[in-house]
Design a protein around this motif. Structure first.
Motif, PDB file in Angstrom:
ATOM      1  N   THR A 148      10.723   8.694  -3.545  1.00 45.29           N
ATOM      2  CA  THR A 148      10.643   9.006  -2.125  1.00 45.29           C
ATOM      3  C   THR A 148      11.721   8.241  -1.372  1.00 45.29           C
ATOM      4  N   VAL A 199       4.164  13.307   5.213  1.00 45.76           N
ATOM      5  CA  VAL A 199       3.282  12.874   4.123  1.00 45.76           C
ATOM      6  C   VAL A 199       2.330  11.820   4.677  1.00 45.76           C
ATOM      7  N   SER A 219       7.373  19.178  -5.920  1.00 47.40           N
ATOM      8  CA  SER A 219       7.103  19.364  -7.345  1.00 47.40           C
ATOM      9  C   SER A 219       7.308  20.829  -7.760  1.00 47.40           C
ATOM     10  N   MET A 275       8.939  10.649  -9.916  1.00 50.08           N
ATOM     11  CA  MET A 275       8.868  11.013  -8.504  1.00 50.08           C
ATOM     12  C   MET A 275       9.429   9.855  -7.694  1.00 50.08           C
ATOM     13  N   VAL A 296      11.146  13.783  -0.539  1.00 47.08           N
ATOM     14  CA  VAL A 296      10.484  13.626  -1.833  1.00 47.08           C
ATOM     15  C   VAL A 296      11.335  14.275  -2.914  1.00 47.08           C
ATOM     16  N   ASP A 342       8.344   6.067  -6.909  1.00 42.28           N
ATOM     17  CA  ASP A 342       6.901   6.203  -6.698  1.00 42.28           C
ATOM     18  C   ASP A 342       6.147   6.079  -8.011  1.00 42.28           C
ATOM     19  N   VAL A 358       4.698  16.669  -0.864  1.00 39.06           N
ATOM     20  CA  VAL A 358       4.821  16.210  -2.250  1.00 39.06           C
ATOM     21  C   VAL A 358       4.599  17.374  -3.207  1.00 39.06           C
TER      22      VAL A 358
END
Length: 471
Positions: free
Chosen positions: A331, A382, A405, A329, A278, A321, A401
């Motif tokens: 992936t 995930v 972040s 974001m 991620v 994403d 995730v």
């Protein structure tokens, strides 16, 4: 995220909330564009088929009747070729009066050729003798050409116009006087009372039954072809809608993933857990940047930034994403696990950093402030699956995730450009080999406590490569 970014997120979300009617309108417009392209191709194909047919007929005429008077029909064939050329020039999707006029001229010219005798012929046949030569079959050539480029309504119009013109020609021939009544009388005397035979061989006979049969058969064929054309157009529109959906899909997934999803959609429907890399990307200090600039400048900057970032995501087999206002974001390993997901994520991030440095060089040369960007990378399990009822979204959720972040946020405290977890770097080394150039700029750091994770995790950082300043 700041209040300004939230407002930008709201504006970015508005297109996704468009009504079904707007979506259908877009699909129709996309289909109309596809139909326009298909019609031009059809017209080109139809005119080529016309030229071939006219060439074959021109060669056939002297074989059937080897006389100089056949040059009259060769000239008329040239007029048919000219009409076909004109149809290509004016043809377009929708109602076109000039195109319909040329189509009607086609049919009228063929009716004239089939009904009116050759004025240069040495044999003075009665006008009705034209019907005995079976020239009506040439209307099928024009009808077949119409199916290549025109709508089903136009194909029906061709059948209707042909029938009407043929009836007009029949009435005109029936109105003509008998220029050789003596020959007609001799034929009637030789046949006697058999009127059916007289109607078949009399040079002045129109043979109404045969003419009506021609019209009925022609209309049956025209309607059948019109149905086929309509089905073809419906298939084209559905295909255009699928291509549009595929194009929209390509805006979110890498091309190789789109190719797989276009064949198999089950991976999107199955809820499952798998290991994924991620990536979170964010512009540092964007609020201060946006406050002193016009909305147009802000949106223009974001578009340039997102274009650079998404290009690298797709180039490294990643999935976009979502956009997060002044960030995004991405992936790697969704919806399918790849052979080098963590390695692709790391290489993608470093390519993004290089792209930002190049972009900042251009901005500096243009007298604009450089953009400072931060990156966070993590690798772990995930949950994947569709969420929502009517408006579905392919969701990637879980602690991995959240950790990615927060690793991106950690770049502020560590004054670096990238923070990557030990899990990601370890996985990337197993995929690429520990000697790969992607690991040279990385610097190991002490374990950090990340909110949402039970234990501190080891991290790696990469310093900023370019010169940046805050606003």
């Amino acid at each position: 995220m700041t209040t300004l970014v939230e407002r930008l997120d709201l504006h970015a979300a508005l297109p996704r909330a468009r009504s079904r009617r707007d979506t259908e309108t877009d699909t129709v417009q996309f289909a109309q564009a596809a139909l326009a392209a298909a019609k031009q191709e059809g017209l080109q194909l139809a005119v080529r088929a016309r030229y071939v047919a006219l060439a074959v007929i021109a060669c056939l005429l002297p074989i059937v009747n080897p006389t100089w008077e056949q040059l009259y029909y060769v000239v008329l064939l040239g007029l048919f070729a000219l009409i076909g050329w004109g149809q290509v020039k004016v043809g377009r999707v929708g109602v076109s009066r000039s195109e319909l006029a040329l189509l009607f001229c086609d049919l009228a010219l063929l009716t004239y050729v089939a009904v009116v005798p050759n004025p240069f012929s040495s044999a003075h046949w009665p006008v009705a003798m034209q019907y005995h030569f079976g020239n009506f079959i040439y209307f099928f050539v024009l009808l077949s050409g119409a199916t290549l480029a025109y709508s089903w309504r136009t194909v029906i119009a061709v059948g209707t116009w042909t029938s009407a013109l043929w009836i007009v020609g029949m009435v005109w021939v029936w109105w003509q006087p008998d220029h050789d009544p003596e020959m007609t009388g001799r034929i009637a005397a030789a046949i006697g009372s058999d009127q059916r035979l007289f109607q078949l061989i009399s040079p002045n006979s129109i043979v109404f039954g045969a003419r009506i049969q021609e019209i009925v058969v022609f209309m049956i064929v025209a309607v059948t072809l019109a149905v086929a054309v309509r089905r073809g157009n419906d298939l084209l529109i559905r295909h255009a809608a699928i291509e549009r959906e595929r194009g929209n899909l390509a805006r979110y997934f890498s091309p190789n993933v789109v190719e797989e999803l276009s064949k198999h959609d089950e991976p999107l429907k199955q809820v499952r857990t798998q290991n994924v890399a991620v990536l979170f990307v964010d512009i540092v200090g964007f609020t201060a940047f946006a406050e002193v600039r016009t909305p147009e400048e802000v949106v223009h900057t974001l578009r340039e930034f997102h274009a650079l970032m998404e290009q690298e995501v797709f180039r490294h087999s990643g999935t976009l994403d979502k956009y997060l206002g002044d960030g995004l974001m991405a992936t790697f390993g969704t919806p399918f696990v790849g052979e080098a997901d963590a390695g692709n994520a790391l290489r993608c991030t470093q390519a993004m950093m290089a792209a930002v440095d190049t972009w900042n060089g251009k901005r500096k040369a243009a007298g604009e402030a450089p953009i400072r960007v931060s990156f966070g990378l993590h690798y772990g399990p995930v949950v994947l699956g569709d969420i929502g009822q009517t408006c579905l979204e392919f969701a990637v959720i879980g602690s991995t995730v959240n950790a990615a972040s927060r690793l991106e946020t950690l770049t502020r405290a560590l004054d670096c450009e990238l923070v990557a977890s030990e899990d990601l770097v370890k996985r990337a080394k197993s995929e690429l080999g520990s000697a790969d150039a992607a690991f040279r700029p990385l610097i190991a750091q002490a374990p950090q406590t990340i909110r949402g994770l039970e234990h501190p995790i080891a991290i790696w950082i990469q310093a900023r490569g370019g010169s940046h300043r805050s606003w």
